[in-house]
Write an enzyme that holds these catalytic residues in place. Sequence first.
Site, PDB file in Angstrom:
ATOM      1  CD  GLU A 131     -58.598 -56.876  20.156  1.00 53.89           C
ATOM      2  OE1 GLU A 131     -58.973 -57.459  21.188  1.00 53.89           O
ATOM      3  OE2 GLU A 131     -59.051 -57.117  19.023  1.00 53.89           O
TER       4      GLU A 131
ATOM      5  CD  GLU B  67     -58.838 -64.318  21.854  1.00 53.96           C
ATOM      6  OE1 GLU B  67     -59.010 -63.546  20.886  1.00 53.96           O
ATOM      7  OE2 GLU B  67     -58.711 -63.915  23.026  1.00 53.96           O
TER       8      GLU B  67
END
Length: 173
Positions: free
Chosen positions: A89, A167
Amino acid sequence: MPARREGILALLAPRDATYAVALPAHSSGALASGGDNSVIDAEITTLDSGLRVVTTPIPTAQAASIAFFVGIGSRGEQPETNGLSHYIEHMLFKGTTRRPSAPDISEAIEGAGGQLNAYTSREVTCYWNNLPFEELATGIDVVADMLQHSVLDPEEIDRERTVVQQELRRSHD
């Protein structure tokens, strides 16, 4: 006052996208038109490629939201590929053959008055943008370009690995 739009029409996407959706930017979970709370029916069309396209005409819409839902998320990953959907992504925002850098991609949308983003869930990865309704074709073109023509530069691959790892660590805190 801008002219009313009678619908949002026809999305083209790569074969691996599960859904492509066009909704007005101001819609919420319930699809209602104006103040009368009438429900608006979504139309689902299946293209020859198998891509399902969901369109929702909202006559009062002044903006369009385009979302391409790719049918892969973290649930489909094996332990040795954990995080790969999220990593890809991120990589699709780094550049394409037509838009060679991340700023080129964001400028195509932001320069047209829109926003561009994505998310990966357990079931899907969604690439979306919101734009003024007259820029609908730009929104579709940019996301389709990202999905079909991304350039995976080895330097960007190494750089982005650290971002995604950070993340993932934050999400486990």
